[in-house]
Design a protein around this motif. Structure first.
Motif, PDB file in Angstrom:
ATOM      1  N   GLN A 195       1.258  -1.552  -0.092  1.00 45.41           N
ATOM      2  CA  GLN A 195      -0.165  -0.118  -0.395  1.00 45.41           C
ATOM      3  C   GLN A 195       1.166   0.906   0.163  1.00 45.41           C
ATOM      4  N   ASN A 196       2.276   0.999   0.392  1.00 44.31           N
ATOM      5  CA  ASN A 196       2.540   2.439   0.931  1.00 44.31           C
ATOM      6  C   ASN A 196       3.708   2.528  -0.569  1.00 44.31           C
ATOM      7  N   LEU A 197       4.299   1.649  -1.390  1.00 37.38           N
ATOM      8  CA  LEU A 197       4.295   1.924  -2.437  1.00 37.38           C
ATOM      9  C   LEU A 197       3.969   2.023  -3.811  1.00 37.38           C
ATOM     10  N   LEU A 198       2.508   1.678  -3.288  1.00 43.72           N
ATOM     11  CA  LEU A 198       1.831   1.744  -4.345  1.00 43.72           C
ATOM     12  C   LEU A 198       1.328   3.238  -4.212  1.00 43.72           C
ATOM     13  N   LYS A 199       1.364   4.243  -2.832  1.00 47.02           N
ATOM     14  CA  LYS A 199       0.955   5.623  -2.841  1.00 47.02           C
ATOM     15  C   LYS A 199       2.331   6.046  -3.217  1.00 47.02           C
ATOM     16  N   GLN A 200       2.858   5.705  -3.066  1.00 52.43           N
ATOM     17  CA  GLN A 200       4.575   6.493  -3.436  1.00 52.43           C
ATOM     18  C   GLN A 200       5.047   6.556  -4.817  1.00 52.43           C
ATOM     19  N   ARG A 201       4.259   5.487  -5.311  1.00 57.55           N
ATOM     20  CA  ARG A 201       4.063   5.201  -6.753  1.00 57.55           C
ATOM     21  C   ARG A 201       3.215   6.838  -7.971  1.00 57.55           C
ATOM     22  N   THR A 202       2.167   5.899  -6.992  1.00 62.66           N
ATOM     23  CA  THR A 202       0.925   7.312  -7.917  1.00 62.66           C
ATOM     24  C   THR A 202       1.688   9.243  -7.671  1.00 62.66           C
ATOM     25  N   MET A 203       2.640   9.095  -6.095  1.00 63.64           N
ATOM     26  CA  MET A 203       3.487  11.161  -6.246  1.00 63.64           C
ATOM     27  C   MET A 203       4.666  10.608  -7.003  1.00 63.64           C
ATOM     28  N   PHE A 204       5.273   9.630  -7.282  1.00 62.82           N
ATOM     29  CA  PHE A 204       6.052   9.506  -8.502  1.00 62.82           C
ATOM     30  C   PHE A 204       5.793  10.145  -9.613  1.00 62.82           C
ATOM     31  N   ALA A 205       4.681   9.716 -10.059  1.00 60.31           N
ATOM     32  CA  ALA A 205       4.075   9.150 -11.578  1.00 60.31           C
ATOM     33  C   ALA A 205       3.749  10.843 -11.763  1.00 60.31           C
ATOM     34  N   ALA A 206       3.222  12.659 -10.878  1.00 62.22           N
ATOM     35  CA  ALA A 206       2.962  13.161 -10.941  1.00 62.22           C
ATOM     36  C   ALA A 206       4.445  14.024 -10.342  1.00 62.22           C
ATOM     37  N   GLU A 207       5.658  13.642 -10.198  1.00 61.13           N
ATOM     38  CA  GLU A 207       6.500  14.583 -10.391  1.00 61.13           C
ATOM     39  C   GLU A 207       6.969  15.445 -11.965  1.00 61.13           C
ATOM     40  N   GLN A 208       7.770  16.237 -11.656  1.00 57.98           N
ATOM     41  CA  GLN A 208       7.946  17.232 -12.876  1.00 57.98           C
ATOM     42  C   GLN A 208       9.047  16.364 -13.988  1.00 57.98           C
ATOM     43  N   ASN A 209       9.509  15.413 -12.777  1.00 57.84           N
ATOM     44  CA  ASN A 209      11.505  14.891 -13.610  1.00 57.84           C
ATOM     45  C   ASN A 209      10.789  13.722 -14.070  1.00 57.84           C
ATOM     46  N   TYR A 210       9.428  13.080 -13.772  1.00 60.56           N
ATOM     47  CA  TYR A 210       9.058  11.953 -13.886  1.00 60.56           C
ATOM     48  C   TYR A 210       9.326  11.361 -15.715  1.00 60.56           C
ATOM     49  N   ALA A 211       9.097  12.333 -16.350  1.00 60.01           N
ATOM     50  CA  ALA A 211       8.853  11.418 -18.196  1.00 60.01           C
ATOM     51  C   ALA A 211       9.893  11.876 -18.350  1.00 60.01           C
ATOM     52  N   GLN A 212      11.625  12.369 -17.901  1.00 63.97           N
ATOM     53  CA  GLN A 212      12.535  11.536 -18.197  1.00 63.97           C
ATOM     54  C   GLN A 212      12.908  10.574 -18.001  1.00 63.97           C
ATOM     55  N   ILE A 213      12.266  10.296 -16.577  1.00 64.28           N
ATOM     56  CA  ILE A 213      13.235   9.351 -15.436  1.00 64.28           C
ATOM     57  C   ILE A 213      12.718   7.695 -16.697  1.00 64.28           C
ATOM     58  N   GLN A 214      11.333   7.689 -17.528  1.00 62.94           N
ATOM     59  CA  GLN A 214      10.623   7.218 -17.892  1.00 62.94           C
ATOM     60  C   GLN A 214      11.244   7.317 -19.693  1.00 62.94           C
ATOM     61  N   ALA A 215      12.002   8.300 -20.147  1.00 63.25           N
ATOM     62  CA  ALA A 215      12.010   8.444 -20.989  1.00 63.25           C
ATOM     63  C   ALA A 215      13.871   7.127 -21.419  1.00 63.25           C
ATOM     64  N   GLN A 216      14.127   7.350 -19.400  1.00 62.77           N
ATOM     65  CA  GLN A 216      15.261   6.644 -19.940  1.00 62.77           C
ATOM     66  C   GLN A 216      14.819   5.421 -19.551  1.00 62.77           C
ATOM     67  N   LEU A 217      14.080   4.724 -18.449  1.00 61.12           N
ATOM     68  CA  LEU A 217      13.934   3.442 -18.554  1.00 61.12           C
ATOM     69  C   LEU A 217      13.280   3.404 -19.993  1.00 61.12           C
ATOM     70  N   ILE A 218      12.667   3.715 -20.836  1.00 71.58           N
ATOM     71  CA  ILE A 218      12.654   2.804 -22.414  1.00 71.58           C
ATOM     72  C   ILE A 218      13.497   3.117 -23.128  1.00 71.58           C
ATOM     73  N   ASP A 219      14.519   3.584 -23.005  1.00 74.17           N
ATOM     74  CA  ASP A 219      16.084   3.545 -24.114  1.00 74.17           C
ATOM     75  C   ASP A 219      16.972   3.049 -23.314  1.00 74.17           C
ATOM     76  N   TYR A 220      16.915   2.289 -22.657  1.00 72.53           N
ATOM     77  CA  TYR A 220      17.640   0.778 -21.797  1.00 72.53           C
ATOM     78  C   TYR A 220      16.728  -0.313 -22.954  1.00 72.53           C
ATOM     79  N   LEU A 221      15.505   0.150 -22.544  1.00 71.07           N
ATOM     80  CA  LEU A 221      14.477  -0.900 -23.418  1.00 71.07           C
ATOM     81  C   LEU A 221      14.663  -1.285 -24.847  1.00 71.07           C
ATOM     82  N   ASN A 222      14.559   0.142 -25.599  1.00 67.17           N
ATOM     83  CA  ASN A 222      15.286  -0.430 -26.715  1.00 67.17           C
ATOM     84  C   ASN A 222      15.993  -0.526 -26.848  1.00 67.17           C
TER      85      ASN A 222
END
Length: 205
Positions: A11-38
Protein backbone atom coordinates in the motif's frame (compact mmCIF):
# COMPACT_ATOMS: atom_id res chain seq x y z
CA UNK A 1 7.26 -11.79 6.25
CA UNK A 2 3.98 -11.43 8.11
CA UNK A 3 1.06 -10.98 5.72
CA UNK A 4 -0.12 -7.68 7.20
CA UNK A 5 3.39 -6.24 6.91
CA UNK A 6 3.58 -7.16 3.21
CA UNK A 7 0.13 -5.71 2.64
CA UNK A 8 1.08 -2.43 4.33
CA UNK A 9 4.35 -2.29 2.40
CA UNK A 10 2.48 -2.72 -0.90
CA UNK A 11 0.00 0.00 0.00
CA UNK A 12 2.81 2.40 0.90
CA UNK A 13 4.75 1.64 -2.29
CA UNK A 14 1.66 2.14 -4.45
CA UNK A 15 1.01 5.53 -2.81
CA UNK A 16 4.65 6.47 -3.44
CA UNK A 17 4.34 5.43 -7.07
CA UNK A 18 1.30 7.66 -7.57
CA UNK A 19 3.21 10.63 -6.13
CA UNK A 20 6.30 9.75 -8.16
CA UNK A 21 4.28 9.66 -11.41
CA UNK A 22 3.08 13.19 -10.71
CA UNK A 23 6.58 14.65 -10.25
CA UNK A 24 8.09 17.01 -12.81
CA UNK A 25 11.01 14.76 -13.72
CA UNK A 26 8.86 11.64 -14.20
CA UNK A 27 8.69 11.97 -18.01
CA UNK A 28 12.49 12.18 -18.19
CA UNK A 29 12.96 9.12 -15.96
CA UNK A 30 10.38 7.18 -17.97
CA UNK A 31 12.20 8.11 -21.21
CA UNK A 32 15.51 6.84 -19.74
CA UNK A 33 13.93 3.49 -18.89
CA UNK A 34 12.40 3.17 -22.35
CA UNK A 35 15.78 3.99 -23.96
CA UNK A 36 17.32 1.05 -22.09
CA UNK A 37 14.47 -1.19 -23.21
CA UNK A 38 15.04 -0.18 -26.85
CA UNK A 39 18.78 -0.91 -26.50
CA UNK A 40 17.97 -4.36 -25.11
CA UNK A 41 15.54 -5.08 -27.94
CA UNK A 42 18.24 -4.16 -30.47
CA UNK A 43 20.74 -6.44 -28.71
CA UNK A 44 18.31 -9.35 -28.78
CA UNK A 45 17.83 -9.03 -32.54
CA UNK A 46 15.73 -11.94 -33.76
CA UNK A 47 16.22 -14.12 -30.69
CA UNK A 48 12.92 -12.79 -29.31
CA UNK A 49 9.92 -13.21 -31.59
CA UNK A 50 7.19 -12.89 -28.96
CA UNK A 51 7.03 -10.56 -25.95
CA UNK A 52 4.33 -10.61 -23.30
CA UNK A 53 3.63 -7.16 -21.93
CA UNK A 54 1.18 -5.87 -19.33
CA UNK A 55 -1.70 -3.39 -19.57
CA UNK A 56 -0.58 -0.57 -17.25
CA UNK A 57 -2.70 0.13 -14.15
CA UNK A 58 -2.08 2.15 -10.99
CA UNK A 59 0.72 4.30 -12.46
CA UNK A 60 2.73 1.38 -13.87
CA UNK A 61 5.10 2.53 -16.61
CA UNK A 62 3.48 2.30 -20.05
CA UNK A 63 5.58 0.34 -22.56
CA UNK A 64 2.86 -0.29 -25.14
CA UNK A 65 3.92 2.21 -27.83
CA UNK A 66 7.56 1.09 -27.57
CA UNK A 67 6.62 -2.54 -28.08
CA UNK A 68 4.13 -1.80 -30.84
CA UNK A 69 6.99 -0.10 -32.70
CA UNK A 70 9.17 -3.19 -32.12
CA UNK A 71 6.49 -5.39 -33.71
CA UNK A 72 5.81 -3.02 -36.58
CA UNK A 73 9.42 -3.01 -37.80
CA UNK A 74 9.77 -6.75 -38.38
CA UNK A 75 7.34 -9.42 -39.63
CA UNK A 76 6.58 -12.46 -37.48
CA UNK A 77 7.00 -10.58 -34.21
CA UNK A 78 4.05 -10.77 -31.84
CA UNK A 79 2.90 -9.24 -28.57
CA UNK A 80 0.68 -10.92 -26.02
CA UNK A 81 -1.24 -9.98 -22.89
CA UNK A 82 -1.97 -12.16 -19.87
CA UNK A 83 -5.36 -13.66 -19.12
CA UNK A 84 -5.96 -14.62 -15.47
CA UNK A 85 -7.47 -18.08 -15.15
CA UNK A 86 -9.72 -19.03 -12.19
CA UNK A 87 -6.92 -21.27 -10.86
CA UNK A 88 -4.67 -18.18 -10.52
CA UNK A 89 -2.41 -19.06 -13.45
CA UNK A 90 -1.89 -16.84 -16.48
CA UNK A 91 -2.32 -17.69 -20.15
CA UNK A 92 -0.93 -15.36 -22.82
CA UNK A 93 -2.91 -14.45 -25.94
CA UNK A 94 -1.79 -12.47 -28.94
CA UNK A 95 -2.62 -8.76 -28.71
CA UNK A 96 -2.79 -6.17 -31.47
CA UNK A 97 -3.52 -2.49 -31.18
CA UNK A 98 -7.25 -1.83 -31.28
CA UNK A 99 -8.30 -5.24 -29.92
CA UNK A 100 -11.32 -5.19 -27.66
CA UNK A 101 -10.30 -6.24 -24.14
CA UNK A 102 -12.38 -7.52 -21.24
CA UNK A 103 -12.05 -6.28 -17.62
CA UNK A 104 -10.82 -8.99 -15.24
CA UNK A 105 -12.22 -9.33 -11.73
CA UNK A 106 -9.24 -7.20 -10.62
CA UNK A 107 -10.16 -4.49 -13.14
CA UNK A 108 -7.24 -5.24 -15.47
CA UNK A 109 -8.05 -5.23 -19.23
CA UNK A 110 -7.48 -8.74 -20.59
CA UNK A 111 -7.66 -10.49 -23.97
CA UNK A 112 -10.72 -12.57 -24.77
CA UNK A 113 -9.61 -16.24 -24.71
CA UNK A 114 -12.54 -17.15 -26.98
CA UNK A 115 -11.29 -14.89 -29.79
CA UNK A 116 -10.11 -17.46 -32.34
CA UNK A 117 -8.24 -14.75 -34.28
CA UNK A 118 -5.87 -14.25 -31.33
CA UNK A 119 -4.22 -17.57 -30.43
CA UNK A 120 -2.62 -18.50 -27.15
CA UNK A 121 1.17 -17.95 -27.25
CA UNK A 122 4.26 -18.99 -25.35
CA UNK A 123 6.36 -15.81 -25.13
CA UNK A 124 10.15 -15.61 -25.36
CA UNK A 125 10.17 -12.75 -22.87
CA UNK A 126 7.64 -11.66 -20.24
CA UNK A 127 7.67 -8.08 -18.92
CA UNK A 128 6.35 -7.93 -15.36
CA UNK A 129 5.65 -4.69 -13.47
CA UNK A 130 7.07 -4.44 -9.95
CA UNK A 131 5.47 -2.86 -6.90
CA UNK A 132 8.88 -3.29 -5.29
CA UNK A 133 12.01 -5.34 -5.95
CA UNK A 134 15.08 -6.66 -4.19
CA UNK A 135 18.25 -8.56 -4.91
CA UNK A 136 20.27 -11.18 -3.11
CA UNK A 137 23.63 -12.79 -3.74
CA UNK A 138 23.80 -16.58 -3.58
CA UNK A 139 27.10 -18.37 -4.32
CA UNK A 140 28.46 -15.20 -5.90
CA UNK A 141 25.49 -14.83 -8.26
CA UNK A 142 23.00 -11.96 -7.96
CA UNK A 143 19.31 -12.83 -8.02
CA UNK A 144 16.52 -10.30 -8.52
CA UNK A 145 13.10 -10.65 -6.94
CA UNK A 146 9.73 -8.97 -7.51
CA UNK A 147 7.21 -7.82 -4.97
CA UNK A 148 3.88 -7.82 -6.80
CA UNK A 149 0.27 -7.31 -5.80
CA UNK A 150 0.12 -10.50 -3.72
CA UNK A 151 -2.03 -12.70 -5.96
CA UNK A 152 0.78 -15.11 -6.85
CA UNK A 153 -0.30 -15.35 -10.51
CA UNK A 154 3.14 -14.73 -11.99
CA UNK A 155 4.98 -17.05 -9.58
CA UNK A 156 2.68 -19.98 -10.39
CA UNK A 157 2.81 -19.27 -14.12
CA UNK A 158 6.58 -18.77 -14.37
CA UNK A 159 7.32 -21.99 -12.53
CA UNK A 160 5.33 -23.92 -15.16
CA UNK A 161 6.51 -21.94 -18.21
CA UNK A 162 10.17 -22.36 -17.26
CA UNK A 163 9.73 -26.13 -17.28
CA UNK A 164 8.29 -25.88 -20.80
CA UNK A 165 10.78 -23.28 -22.07
CA UNK A 166 14.15 -23.10 -20.24
CA UNK A 167 15.16 -20.12 -22.43
CA UNK A 168 12.24 -17.98 -21.23
CA UNK A 169 13.31 -14.52 -20.02
CA UNK A 170 11.29 -12.94 -17.21
CA UNK A 171 12.07 -9.25 -16.81
CA UNK A 172 10.81 -7.09 -13.98
CA UNK A 173 10.05 -3.44 -14.77
CA UNK A 174 10.40 -0.85 -12.03
CA UNK A 175 12.26 2.16 -10.71
CA UNK A 176 15.42 2.52 -8.64
CA UNK A 177 13.56 3.91 -5.63
CA UNK A 178 11.42 0.76 -5.40
CA UNK A 179 14.41 -1.32 -4.28
CA UNK A 180 13.76 -2.96 -0.90
CA UNK A 181 16.29 -4.13 1.66
CA UNK A 182 16.07 -7.27 3.80
CA UNK A 183 14.54 -5.38 6.73
CA UNK A 184 11.59 -4.37 4.53
CA UNK A 185 10.94 -7.53 2.55
CA UNK A 186 12.60 -10.82 1.66
CA UNK A 187 11.61 -13.23 -1.12
CA UNK A 188 9.75 -16.35 0.00
CA UNK A 189 10.45 -19.91 -1.09
CA UNK A 190 7.54 -19.84 -3.58
CA UNK A 191 8.76 -16.61 -5.25
CA UNK A 192 10.18 -17.07 -8.74
CA UNK A 193 13.38 -15.08 -9.47
CA UNK A 194 13.61 -12.60 -12.32
CA UNK A 195 16.14 -13.10 -15.13
CA UNK A 196 16.50 -9.35 -15.65
CA UNK A 197 15.33 -6.13 -14.06
CA UNK A 198 14.73 -2.96 -16.08
CA UNK A 199 14.94 0.44 -14.35
CA UNK A 200 15.91 3.96 -15.35
CA UNK A 201 19.53 3.01 -14.52
CA UNK A 202 19.66 0.20 -17.06
CA UNK A 203 19.12 -3.54 -17.37
CA UNK A 204 20.26 -5.52 -14.35
CA UNK A 205 20.93 -9.20 -14.92
Amino acid sequence: MHGNSAKTLRQNLLKQRTMFAAEQNYAQIQAQLIDYLNQLLLEQGDSWQSIALYWPIQDEIDLRSTLLAWVKNTPNRTLSLPFARPDKHLDFYEWRQGDQLLPSKHGVPEPNPENSARPQLTPDCILIPCVGWSNSVVDGKTHYWRLGYGGGYFDRTLAQLRKNNPKLICMGVGFDWQKLDDSQWAAQTHDEPLDMLLTESGVLR
